[in-house]
Design a protein around this motif. Structure first.
Motif, short mmCIF file in Angstrom:
data_model
loop_
_atom_site.label_atom_id
_atom_site.label_comp_id
_atom_site.label_asym_id
_atom_site.label_seq_id
_atom_site.Cartn_x
_atom_site.Cartn_y
_atom_site.Cartn_z
N MET A 1 -34.81 13.57 -5.86
CA MET A 1 -34.65 13.59 -7.32
C MET A 1 -35.09 14.93 -7.91
SD MET A 1 -36.32 11.00 -10.13
CE MET A 1 -35.69 9.56 -9.29
N PHE A 2 -36.20 15.47 -7.42
CA PHE A 2 -36.66 16.77 -7.93
C PHE A 2 -35.68 17.88 -7.59
CE2 PHE A 2 -41.09 15.42 -8.79
CZ PHE A 2 -41.28 16.14 -9.94
N MET A 3 -35.08 17.83 -6.39
CA MET A 3 -34.09 18.84 -6.03
C MET A 3 -32.88 18.79 -6.95
SD MET A 3 -33.99 18.93 -1.90
CE MET A 3 -35.39 19.47 -0.93
N CYS A 4 -32.41 17.59 -7.24
CA CYS A 4 -31.26 17.45 -8.15
C CYS A 4 -31.59 17.97 -9.54
CB CYS A 4 -30.83 15.98 -8.22
SG CYS A 4 -30.22 15.31 -6.67
N TRP B 1 -21.88 15.31 -14.66
CA TRP B 1 -21.07 14.54 -13.70
C TRP B 1 -19.81 15.30 -13.31
CZ3 TRP B 1 -22.29 9.88 -11.49
CH2 TRP B 1 -21.27 9.24 -10.78
N VAL B 2 -19.19 15.99 -14.26
CA VAL B 2 -17.95 16.71 -13.99
C VAL B 2 -18.24 18.08 -13.37
CG1 VAL B 2 -15.86 17.66 -15.03
CG2 VAL B 2 -16.82 15.52 -15.88
N LYS B 3 -19.31 18.74 -13.83
CA LYS B 3 -19.55 20.14 -13.44
C LYS B 3 -20.32 20.25 -12.12
CE LYS B 3 -19.49 21.10 -18.32
NZ LYS B 3 -20.30 21.24 -19.54
N LEU B 4 -21.21 19.30 -11.85
CA LEU B 4 -21.96 19.29 -10.59
C LEU B 4 -21.86 17.89 -9.99
CD1 LEU B 4 -25.22 21.20 -11.69
CD2 LEU B 4 -23.31 22.12 -10.37
N PRO B 5 -20.74 17.57 -9.36
CA PRO B 5 -20.53 16.18 -8.91
C PRO B 5 -21.50 15.72 -7.82
CG PRO B 5 -18.77 17.62 -8.13
CD PRO B 5 -19.57 18.42 -9.08
N LEU B 6 -21.79 16.58 -6.84
CA LEU B 6 -22.71 16.17 -5.77
C LEU B 6 -24.12 15.97 -6.31
CD1 LEU B 6 -23.29 15.73 -2.74
CD2 LEU B 6 -23.75 18.19 -2.56
N THR B 7 -24.57 16.89 -7.13
CA THR B 7 -25.92 16.79 -7.70
C THR B 7 -26.07 15.53 -8.54
OG1 THR B 7 -26.11 19.19 -7.73
CG2 THR B 7 -27.61 17.96 -9.12
N SER B 8 -25.11 15.27 -9.41
CA SER B 8 -25.21 14.10 -10.28
C SER B 8 -25.11 12.80 -9.49
CB SER B 8 -24.12 14.16 -11.36
OG SER B 8 -22.84 14.29 -10.77
N SER B 9 -24.29 12.77 -8.44
CA SER B 9 -24.19 11.56 -7.61
C SER B 9 -25.51 11.26 -6.92
CB SER B 9 -23.09 11.73 -6.56
OG SER B 9 -21.85 11.99 -7.17
N LEU B 10 -26.15 12.29 -6.35
CA LEU B 10 -27.42 12.07 -5.68
C LEU B 10 -28.54 11.78 -6.67
CD1 LEU B 10 -27.23 14.82 -2.91
CD2 LEU B 10 -26.88 12.36 -2.69
N LEU B 11 -28.44 12.31 -7.89
CA LEU B 11 -29.43 11.99 -8.91
C LEU B 11 -29.34 10.51 -9.30
CD1 LEU B 11 -31.63 12.98 -10.87
CD2 LEU B 11 -29.81 13.52 -12.50
N VAL B 12 -28.13 10.01 -9.45
CA VAL B 12 -27.95 8.58 -9.74
C VAL B 12 -28.45 7.74 -8.57
CG1 VAL B 12 -26.22 6.78 -10.12
CG2 VAL B 12 -26.05 8.95 -11.35
N SER C 1 -30.92 13.80 1.36
CA SER C 1 -30.29 12.50 1.10
C SER C 1 -30.18 11.67 2.37
CB SER C 1 -28.91 12.70 0.47
OG SER C 1 -28.06 13.40 1.35
N MET C 2 -29.88 12.32 3.50
CA MET C 2 -29.84 11.58 4.77
C MET C 2 -31.22 11.04 5.13
SD MET C 2 -27.19 13.56 7.29
CE MET C 2 -27.97 15.16 7.15
N GLY C 3 -32.26 11.85 4.87
CA GLY C 3 -33.61 11.36 5.11
C GLY C 3 -33.96 10.19 4.22
N ALA C 4 -33.54 10.24 2.94
CA ALA C 4 -33.83 9.14 2.02
C ALA C 4 -33.10 7.86 2.41
CB ALA C 4 -33.46 9.55 0.60
N VAL C 5 -31.89 7.99 2.94
CA VAL C 5 -31.11 6.81 3.32
C VAL C 5 -31.65 6.20 4.62
CG1 VAL C 5 -28.84 6.02 4.09
CG2 VAL C 5 -29.01 7.55 2.13
N ILE C 6 -31.89 7.06 5.60
CA ILE C 6 -32.25 6.57 6.93
C ILE C 6 -33.71 6.13 7.00
CG2 ILE C 6 -32.41 7.25 9.37
CD1 ILE C 6 -30.09 9.18 8.86
N SER C 7 -34.57 6.77 6.19
CA SER C 7 -36.01 6.56 6.35
C SER C 7 -36.41 5.10 6.15
CB SER C 7 -36.78 7.44 5.36
OG SER C 7 -36.44 7.09 4.03
#
Length: 562
Positions: free
Chosen positions: A304-307, A328-339, A422-428
């Motif tokens: 979250m802090f990185m996003c 959401w439109v301008k930084l799609p990857l960042t906003s998706s991971l923030l959500v 994000s992979m660490g957050a999902v897998i951990s």
């Protein structure tokens, strides 16, 4: 990317792999531990030694810290690329991680104090990294608040000195009620529990990579780790006090986060709320569940802090969430991971934070606790959902006020660090839950019952807020706004009263007492003459043979009588 950053990233990831291999190959998951102690009792007066403990707790914690540090270093290569002294910044960050490793690996009191003081000193250097007035003010509040906790630990060293024992394995000394209360108070200051909470949002004056590391897995979790290691020595009084302060901290952070517009401070307040939840879990006796939540929270909070840092960087340094719409439109990857990280923070089903929060609430409801405590815990959980939804809404809504439209793509280093985190957050959470099967003895609750109760409390809070808006007069609205936005007035109390008023009074006291009548009256009017006169007479006695014999005869008589 700078060579300093590249070597730091490589070192962190290699260290993470080393601790994971040790965890899997040494059989620590089955309850084993490696204890190495450097005994120094024969050279000292009391029982003293440096004890290094390598078990599943230290291996999991250090593997998580080093993985997050590697991702943060990679992120700092993008975020701090304009920095002229990036090598110096990287070395200070390495000293911070090294202090955390010393704290984790040496849980004995003397070894722990080395890492504890290192965290305090290096965190001050990182908070005041930007040389301006705001950073210095935030650094002073951070340093003074953490120094209060250091005072409690120094008093604890004095208590141990009276028993001539500093050993981690000496349970007789640590079972003292005074020592357990000092440990509790010192840990509360480092983890920013009420009434020591004001320094945590103020530490956002540091660069965003520092905030990512400090507020995810290092500084604020140091107090939680210390209480986890010494939890056996906490009595009922200490646990009751910890439960009250942790619940107050969760409600304080949630209520203040609902009115905050600075994105970094909103994330810092969410960290304060989650650390309060870890402390609350320790107070009810679910130590392993608290440690599980600590690790899971470290991953999605760092993400979250990185996003948030990426959004601030691409917006030209703007941190006000009201002017950052349309991400959401301008930084799609960042906003998706923030959500994604916000949903994890809320405990949304099947996200990483869901598993740990479900176990915390389940372990709490399985015990015999009062209705008031259950009510307050659900209020705190509802507030977490409120400020998370508010931040997602402000960032993703299309307001056409954001200035990021001229950026064509996201940086490669930035995207790499985000994807790894994000992979660490999902897998951990999934991996850790498999590791924890042998350590968890928690009654899992019915999810339908939990979400019905949470929804009921959320609607109740909405009704209360709507009543204040519709039927409250302007003075009530203004008082409520100031009360919540100033963290229940802890900010002015910590900044003006505790810092300026107390320091000015202390300096006046030192000037009047120590530099005044002690030096000017007692010392100059007789004490100096007496001491220097006795010193000269003893020196003259030592020069003749009769005085030499008389001196040693007096020493012999004193020893015999003693």
């Amino acid at each position: 990317m700078n060579s300093f950053v590249g070597s730091a990233v490589l070192m962190y990831f290699l260290g993470c792999m080393v601790f994971i291999i040790i965890l899997l190959k040494m059989g620590f998951l089955n309850g084993g531990a490696l204890v190495m102690e450097w005994e120094m009792s024969d050279k000292m007066v009391g029982e003293m030694g440096l004890c290094m403990v390598v078990d599943w707790v230290s291996c999991l914690f250090l593997a998580s810290v080093l993985f997050i540090s590697g991702c943060v270093s990679l992120f700092s290569g993008f975020y701090m690329a304009h920095e002229s002294f990036l090598g110096r910044f990287t070395h200070i960050l390495q000293a911070f991680v090294m202090s955390m490793m010393l704290l984790v690996l040496f849980p004995g009191y003397l070894g722990m104090m080395i890492g504890w003081d290192g965290l305090g000193v290096v965190s001050f250097l990182l908070v005041v990294y930007y040389s301006n007035g705001e950073s210095l003010s935030a650094g002073m509040i951070t340093a003074i608040s953490n120094r209060v906790g250091d005072v409690f630990f120094i008093i604890a060293i004095g208590v141990m000195s009276s028993y001539l024992s500093y050993s981690f394995l000496s349970g007789v000394v640590f079972s003292l009620p005074v020592l357990s209360m000092l440990l509790l108070l010192g840990s509360m200051t480092k983890s920013a529990q009420v009434p020591f909470s004001a320094w945590l949002p103020e530490a956002m004056a540091a660069p965003t990579p520092v905030s990512t590391l400090v507020h995810s897995s290092t500084l604020v979790t140091a107090g939680v780790y210390v209480l986890f290691r010494f939890s056996e020595y906490l009595g009922e009084v200490e646990k009751s006090a910890l439960m009250v302060t942790s619940i107050l901290t969760m409600i304080l952070a949630g209520s203040s986060g609902m009115l905050e517009t600075d994105m970094k401070k909103v994330v810092a307040l969410s960290t304060l709320s989650q650390v309060g939840m870890m402390m609350f879990c320790l107070s009810v006796g679910s130590n392993v569940v608290a440690f599980f939540h600590l690790l899971v929270h470290a991953f999605f909070k760092a993400l979250m802090f990185m996003c948030v840092g990426g959004i601030i960087f691409y917006s030209g340094g703007n941190q006000d969430a009201r002017f950052l719409g349309g991400v959401w439109v301008k930084l799609p990857l960042t906003s998706s991971l923030l959500v994604f990280s916000n949903l994890s923070l809320m405990g949304f089903p099947f996200f990483s934070g869901f598993y740990s929060k479900e176990m915390i609430v389940g372990s709490f409801l399985a015990g015999s606790w009062s209705v008031v405590s259950i009510f307050l815990v659900f209020i705190a959980l509802s507030l977490t959902a409120f400020y998370s939804i508010r931040m997602m809404t402000l960032v993703t809504q299309e307001s056409n006020t954001c200035v990021m439209s001229h950026y064509k793509m996201e940086s490669l280093f930035y995207m790499t660090s985000l994807m790894m985190m994000s992979m660490g957050a999902v897998i951990s959470s999934v991996m850790m839950q498999k590791f924890y099967v042998g350590y968890l003895s928690v009654l899992f609750m019915d999810g339908l019952y939990f979400y019905k109760t949470l929804g009921m409390f959320s609607l109740m809070i909405i009704n209360i807020l709507m009543g204040l808006i519709l039927f409250g007069n302007n003075s009530v609205k203004m008082f409520t706004k100031n009360f919540l936005s100033l963290m229940w007035f802890l900010k002015p109390l910590s900044g003006n009263v505790a810092s300026s008023k107390f320091l000015v009074s202390a300096s006046k006291f030192v000037g009047i007492v120590e530099m005044g009548w002690i030096r000017g009256y007692i010392w100059q009017n007789g004490m100096a003459t007496m001491i220097f006169g006795a010193n000269s007479k003893l020196r003259m006695m030592n020069f003749n043979f009769i005085g030499f014999i008389l001196f040693y005869c007096c020493c012999f008589v004193v020893l015999v009588l003693y």
